[in-house]
Every structure is written in structure tokens, then in C-alpha cells.
Scaffold this active site. Structure first.
Site, mmCIF file in Angstrom:
data_model
loop_
_atom_site.group_PDB
_atom_site.id
_atom_site.type_symbol
_atom_site.label_atom_id
_atom_site.label_comp_id
_atom_site.label_asym_id
_atom_site.label_seq_id
_atom_site.Cartn_x
_atom_site.Cartn_y
_atom_site.Cartn_z
ATOM 1 N N CYS A 23 -49.443 18.477 -24.995
ATOM 2 C CA CYS A 23 -49.061 17.580 -26.093
ATOM 3 C C CYS A 23 -49.837 17.832 -27.369
ATOM 4 O O CYS A 23 -49.495 17.281 -28.416
ATOM 5 C CB CYS A 23 -49.267 16.136 -25.663
ATOM 6 N N HIS B 197 -50.068 10.925 -31.735
ATOM 7 C CA HIS B 197 -49.202 11.334 -30.621
ATOM 8 C C HIS B 197 -49.111 10.182 -29.611
ATOM 9 O O HIS B 197 -50.124 9.784 -29.035
ATOM 10 C CB HIS B 197 -49.772 12.586 -29.942
ATOM 11 N N ASN C 179 -42.280 10.693 -24.453
ATOM 12 C CA ASN C 179 -43.310 11.687 -24.813
ATOM 13 C C ASN C 179 -42.704 13.088 -24.686
ATOM 14 O O ASN C 179 -42.517 13.583 -23.579
ATOM 15 C CB ASN C 179 -44.515 11.492 -23.877
HETATM 16 C C1 LIG Z 1 -48.054 4.609 -17.697
HETATM 17 C C2 LIG Z 1 -48.424 3.260 -18.300
HETATM 18 C C3 LIG Z 1 -47.432 2.961 -19.409
HETATM 19 C C4 LIG Z 1 -48.295 2.194 -17.224
HETATM 20 O O1 LIG Z 1 -48.642 0.968 -17.774
HETATM 21 P P1 LIG Z 1 -49.218 -0.213 -16.856
HETATM 22 O O2 LIG Z 1 -49.541 -1.377 -17.730
HETATM 23 O O3 LIG Z 1 -48.247 -0.448 -15.748
HETATM 24 O O4 LIG Z 1 -50.555 0.478 -16.421
HETATM 25 P P2 LIG Z 1 -51.442 0.466 -15.134
HETATM 26 O O5 LIG Z 1 -52.698 1.092 -15.560
HETATM 27 O O6 LIG Z 1 -51.464 -0.906 -14.532
HETATM 28 O O7 LIG Z 1 -50.718 1.466 -14.127
HETATM 29 C C5 LIG Z 1 -49.652 1.125 -13.283
HETATM 30 C C6 LIG Z 1 -49.817 1.890 -11.974
HETATM 31 O O8 LIG Z 1 -49.824 3.294 -12.278
HETATM 32 C C7 LIG Z 1 -51.040 3.883 -11.829
HETATM 33 N N1 LIG Z 1 -51.437 4.883 -12.820
HETATM 34 C C8 LIG Z 1 -51.647 4.684 -14.133
HETATM 35 N N2 LIG Z 1 -51.969 5.835 -14.726
HETATM 36 C C9 LIG Z 1 -51.967 6.785 -13.770
HETATM 37 C C10 LIG Z 1 -52.211 8.173 -13.752
HETATM 38 N N3 LIG Z 1 -52.500 8.826 -14.877
HETATM 39 N N4 LIG Z 1 -52.097 8.843 -12.586
HETATM 40 C C11 LIG Z 1 -51.747 8.198 -11.434
HETATM 41 N N5 LIG Z 1 -51.505 6.872 -11.396
HETATM 42 C C12 LIG Z 1 -51.612 6.178 -12.531
HETATM 43 C C13 LIG Z 1 -52.033 2.739 -11.742
HETATM 44 O O9 LIG Z 1 -53.050 3.038 -10.830
HETATM 45 C C14 LIG Z 1 -51.141 1.612 -11.271
HETATM 46 O O10 LIG Z 1 -50.912 1.788 -9.877
HETATM 47 P P3 LIG Z 1 -50.878 0.572 -8.854
HETATM 48 O O11 LIG Z 1 -49.725 -0.293 -9.317
HETATM 49 O O12 LIG Z 1 -50.642 1.216 -7.543
HETATM 50 O O13 LIG Z 1 -52.206 -0.116 -8.983
HETATM 51 C C15 LIG Z 1 -49.847 3.259 -18.877
HETATM 52 O O14 LIG Z 1 -50.772 3.309 -17.826
HETATM 53 C C16 LIG Z 1 -50.098 4.404 -19.809
HETATM 54 O O15 LIG Z 1 -49.568 4.462 -20.930
HETATM 55 N N6 LIG Z 1 -50.958 5.330 -19.407
HETATM 56 C C17 LIG Z 1 -51.298 6.504 -20.225
HETATM 57 C C18 LIG Z 1 -50.458 7.646 -19.846
HETATM 58 C C19 LIG Z 1 -51.107 8.959 -20.262
HETATM 59 O O16 LIG Z 1 -52.212 9.260 -19.886
HETATM 60 N N7 LIG Z 1 -50.378 9.736 -21.034
HETATM 61 C C20 LIG Z 1 -50.798 11.040 -21.464
HETATM 62 C C21 LIG Z 1 -49.754 11.980 -21.088
HETATM 63 S S1 LIG Z 1 -50.350 13.580 -21.310
HETATM 64 C C22 LIG Z 1 -50.205 13.907 -22.920
HETATM 65 O O17 LIG Z 1 -49.654 13.172 -23.668
HETATM 66 C C23 LIG Z 1 -50.833 15.186 -23.333
HETATM 67 C C24 LIG Z 1 -50.442 16.442 -22.576
HETATM 68 O O18 LIG Z 1 -49.556 16.441 -21.731
HETATM 69 O O19 LIG Z 1 -51.006 17.483 -22.860
#
Ligand SMILES: CC(C)(COP(=O)(O)OP(=O)(O)OC[C@H]1O[C@@H](n2cnc3c(N)ncnc32)[C@H](O)[C@@H]1OP(=O)(O)O)[C@@H](O)C(=O)NCCC(=O)NCCSC(=O)CC(=O)O
Length: 455
Positions: free
Chosen positions: A157, A293, A326
Site C-alpha cells: 500500500c 492511505h 483498500n
Molecule cells: C478490520 C477492522 C475494520 C475491524 O474492526 P473491528 O472494530 O471489528 O476491530 P477488532 O479489532 O475488534 O477486530 C475484529 C476481529 O478481527 C480480529 N483482527 C483484527 N485485526 C486483525 C488482523 N490484522 N489479523 C487477524 N485478526 C485481526 C480481532 O482479533 C477480532 O477478532 P475476534 O472477534 O475473534 O476477537 C479494524 O480492525 C481495522 O481497520 N484494522 C486495521 C486493518 C489494517 O491493518 N489494515 C492495513 C492493511 S495493509 C495496508 O494497508 C498496507 C499494505 O498492504 O502494504
């Protein structure tokens, strides 16, 4: 080609495109995805994906791969079967075609012939063959055979940010250069059946392409600076390689996005921004416009909290996340487009702002940019008077102690307006050394006035 351009580079035109394969509403995604991957029996996983999808703040996403096409590729669903070749075959034409749609829009907006493009910087995480999509795009657009091509692969990203950073360097160091940045991302290369670790990626990623024309002065008649590209930095957060990464294997490209990504970005963003704005400190982060981003809702929320941003500051990023999801490296170009459209609306955008993109490493690409009507026709103004006014605006708002520290350094980097030169009877034929000495004297005088005002 002469070595250096006049002044900083600017984004001159922007274009975007999405594939026409499928548009999936986020509230229907889990059903569609589990049906396509024949995973409906994994009820717990499906319920969890539904929960996650609800919290993403995404409404719809575009995909190249249609649900029915998955049936003809059982190897995409079974990690034990090699699928890389089939995936590469499918994206080989789709990636440059999508880039072509976005680039054509950017070139049309720019208003000059495609043969005026001197450099092409292509970004995709699907480039695992050579020659790659960059050469195909050059041919589809009818670029010159001498166009200087660079492909950035597996930057995830942050690819869009890295490409804009590179385009800035190319434009500023090669007078007359016009750089086409093209990012084209199609998730087909990483499509797989659901498992516990990949649900978050499946809830976020989508397909899209963005293109930007970058150039520096002297500008051609009719060229407009949408965003002047002032300073760019790339920062790797130490010891986070394991948190955000991509692996290529026989089973395609696999993303690993650790749960700690939003927290780590939040913890490191201030320091990264201080480096970007080292030579031009900012009074309040709320004075800027923000092109961030939208990696995920939690990333935007954390940045908002840490930087104490006012509501609405990340609206462009949130809007792109809602409408498209994304799209990896291409997403930042959609956000820049959203912002430039907003700057034409009633609520004016601040003149100065910052672009941020995140990728594997964790790497943060940052660039401070100027979006100002006065810079738009830089063929006339060269943007100099704006930079001068802006720098003094900043100085006037600095606390006393910071002003004492910064003013002399700040003033030394301000370019003088040509019209001021004329007013003061300066002659363009004057030896360079004399002109510089006079500029320094004048700027030091102005900095002293400001210091006196605050002392
Ligand atoms: C995905 C979400 C919208 C979900 O929102 P929620 O409010 O439901 O969040 P939450 O933390 O309670 O998470 C919900 C459930 O998902 C799980 N969970 C959250 N993030 C996780 C991850 N990265 N890997 C594995 N599991 C994950 C939690 O443990 C929880 O599980 P359980 O319910 O079992 O407890 C948010 O967590 C979010 O925006 N996270 C950031 C995503 C991210 O890192 N994006 C970057 C992409 S990479 C990028 O952009 C750059 C690239 O690719 O180079």
C-alpha cells in the site's frame, strides 16, 4: 536534457479507474465470498467475516474476478496446488489494461500528447514476470520507445506514495521531464479460500488503478499544479518487518497484516511527520489538509486520535475507504483526487497539507504538499510568491522560542518572487552571486523583523 528543473515538482493531472468485473456491496460480501470459495460450511468464520465487514466503514468494493470465474480455477482455493502461473496469466493483460484506463484520463486532463511523457513509474504487486505491465502500458498509450521505465513491485500500500516520491526526484533532476506514475492493483494474485488469519485482508482489499502526471518548471502553457510536492520522506519503523509483509509462492502472493498495525502506525506517526516537516515546522496538525492511505478504519481512527485532528480532517480518506475499500498502492491517488475536488468546493482546503501511505516494513511514505489556487498557473507565477507568503505565515504563528530557533533557517530557504525583484530594481543580468547575497540580506532582515515582533 539539462540537469535541474526550476523549483519543486507538482502533480499536474490525476486519473483513476476500477475494473468492471464485479461491484460487491460490503454487506453482501461474506455471502458472495463464502459461496464462491465453497466455504459455506465454515459458519463460524463466515459470521466473523460478517462482523468484521460491518466495522470496516466500507460500503462497496470493485473486483476484476467474477464469482463465477472462481469455478474454473479450483487451484485458487487449494494451497497445496500450484496456482501462480494461472494467476499471472490472468493479470498479465488485466493489470496494464486497468492502468491504461486511469492513465488515459490523467493524460486527457493534462492536455498534452502522450509522447511528451519522458518517464514511467509503474506500481503493482502483481509484477512477477519481465518484461512486465509497464512495457505493455507504454505500448497501449503510444509512449516513445525512449521513455525511461521503472517498475516498483511488492511495495504494497505504500507503492503509490513511493512512486510519487520517485517521480518528484525524477522531475526535479531532469529539466523538462514529465513523469507518468501508474498504480494498478488487482487482488486476483492473492485470492484464496477463507482462513482465520486472512479474514481482515478479505474484508478490506479491492481492485483499482490510479495515475498521476508529475512535472517541474518551466511549465508549459495550460499546465496546472494540483499539488506542489515540497518535501518527501520514507521511514521504516524499526523491527516491524514481521508485522506487515507479502510473500510470493506457488500459491500466489500472500499478505500478512498483523493485528498491531494500527497501533504501531499511531505510535510512530508524530516522529515521522516531524522529520517530513523538519525544515518548515507546523503550528498545529489541524492547519493542514490530510491525504492519508485508508489502510483500514482503525488506522484512520488511531491517526485521528494521536494527532488530535478535528472531525472531518480525514474525510477524503474515509470517503475513498467507504466507496472503494483498500486498493493498495492505488488508493492514495484516489484520496488526492477526492481532495482536489473538495478544494474546488465551498469549504476551502487549507493551502498546505500532507500525504501519507503505509506499506510492508512497516514503511511510511510522507510528503508535504501545497494546494493553492495561486500556484495553479505556474507558467506565470512559478509559485514562488505563495511559498514566501506561506513560510512567513507559519513563522508568525510559531511560539517565541521556536521562532528564535527556526526563523533564520526558514528564511534562508524562501525563494523570492520575481515581481519583487523587479520592484526593487533587480536586474536579471546581475551576477548570480550578487543576487543571492541581496536575497539573503533581505530575508535575514525580514526574519529579524519577525523575531523583534515576538521578543
Ligand atoms: C478490520 C477492522 C475494520 C475491524 O474492526 P473491528 O472494530 O471489528 O476491530 P477488532 O479489532 O475488534 O477486530 C475484529 C476481529 O478481527 C480480529 N483482527 C483484527 N485485526 C486483525 C488482523 N490484522 N489479523 C487477524 N485478526 C485481526 C480481532 O482479533 C477480532 O477478532 P475476534 O472477534 O475473534 O476477537 C479494524 O480492525 C481495522 O481497520 N484494522 C486495521 C486493518 C489494517 O491493518 N489494515 C492495513 C492493511 S495493509 C495496508 O494497508 C498496507 C499494505 O498492504 O502494504
Amino acid at each position: 536534457m539539462q540537469q535541474h528543473a526550476e523549483g519543486p515538482a507538482a502533480m499536474l493531472a490525476i486519473g483513476m479507474a476500477n475494473p468492471t468485473g464485479a461491484v460487491v456491496r460490503q454487506d453482501e460480501f461474506a455471502d458472495s465470498f463464502f459461496r464462491a470459495t465453497k466455504s459455506d460450511h465454515l459458519t463460524e468464520l463466515k459470521e466473523k467475516l460478517k462482523r468484521i465487514c460491518k466495522n470496516t466503514c466500507i460500503e462497496k468494493r470493485h473486483f476484476h474476478l467474477k464469482e463465477e470465474s472462481v469455478d474454473t480455477h479450483p487451484e485458487f482455493l487449494d494451497r497445496e496446488l500450484p496456482s501462480l502461473n494461472a494467476r499471472i496469466d490472468m493479470v498479465a493483460t488485466a493489470i496494464p489494461k486497468l492502468a491504461h484506463s486511469a492513465a488515459t484520463k490523467a493524460i486527457d486532463e493534462w492536455g498534452r500528447p502522450a509522447t511528451d511523457i519522458t518517464h514511467l513509474v509503474f506500481v503493482t504487486f502483481s509484477a512477477v514476470q519481465a518484461p512486465s505491465a509497464d512495457l505493455q502500458l507504454a505500448s497501449l498509450l503510444g509512449l516513445r520507445p525512449t521513455v525511461c521505465r521503472t517498475i516498483l513491485s511488492l511495495h504494497g500500500c505504500s507503492g503509490g506514495g513511493a512512486a510519487l516520491n520517485l517521480a518528484k526526484q525524477l522531475a526535479e533532476n531532469n529539466q523538462g521531464a514529465r513523469v507518468l506514475v501508474a498504480c494498478s492493483e488487482i487482488t486476483l494474485i492473492s485470492f484464496r479460500a477463507p482462513d482465520r488469519n486472512s479474514l481482515v485482508c478479505q474484508s478490506l482489499f479491492s481492485d483499482g488503478a490510479g495515475a498521476v502526471i508529475v512535472g517541474a518548471g518551466p511549465f508549459h502553457e495550460g499546465e496546472r499544479a494540483l499539488f506542489e510536492m515540497v518535501t518527501s520522506t520514507q521511514t521504516a519503523i524499526p523491527s516491524t518487518e514481521h508485522v506487515l509483509n507479502m510473500q510470493v509462492s506457488e500459491a500466489g502472493v500472500e499478505f500478512h497484516v498483523g493485528i498491531e498495525v494500527p497501533k504501531l502506525i499511531g505510535q510512530n506517526i508524530q516522529q515521522c511527520l516531524q522529520e517530513t516537516f523538519r525544515s518548515a515546522p507546523v503550528c498545529s496538525w489541524n492547519d493542514l489538509f490530510w491525504a492519508v492511505h485508508p489502510g483500514g478504519r482503525a488506522i484512520l481512527d488511531n491517526i485521528n486520535t494521536v494527532l488530535k485532528l478535528e472531525p472531518g480532517k480525514l474525510a477524503a480518506s474515509r470517503n475513498v475507504l467507504r466507496e472503494y475499500g483498500n486498493m493498495s498502492g492505488a488508493t492514495i491517488i484516489f484520496v488526492l483526487d477526492e481532495l482536489r475536488r473538495r478544494k474546488n468546493e465551498e469549504d476551502p482546503l487549507p493551502e498546505w497539507g500532507v500525504m501519507l501511505a503505509f506499506g510492508p516494513g512497516i514503511t511510511i511514505e510522507a510528503m508535504d504538499c501545497i494546494a493553492d489556487a495561486k500556484c495553479r498557473d505556474m507558467a506565470d507565477s512559478k509559485g514562488k510568491s505563495f511559498r514566501m507568503r506561506h513560510c512567513f505565515d507559519v513563522l508568525q504563528h510559531l511560539p517565541k522560542w521556536q521562532l528564535r530557533e527556526t526563523a533564520p533557517k526558514k528564511s534562508a530557504m524562501i525563494a523570492l518572487d520575481d515581481t519583487e525583484d523587479e520592484k526593487e530594481g533587480r536586474n536579471n543580468d546581475e551576477p548570480e552571486g550578487n543576487k543571492k547575497a541581496k536575497e539573503r540580506l533581505k530575508l535575514e532582515g525580514e526574519a529579524k523583523l519577525l523575531r523583534d515582533k515576538f521578543d
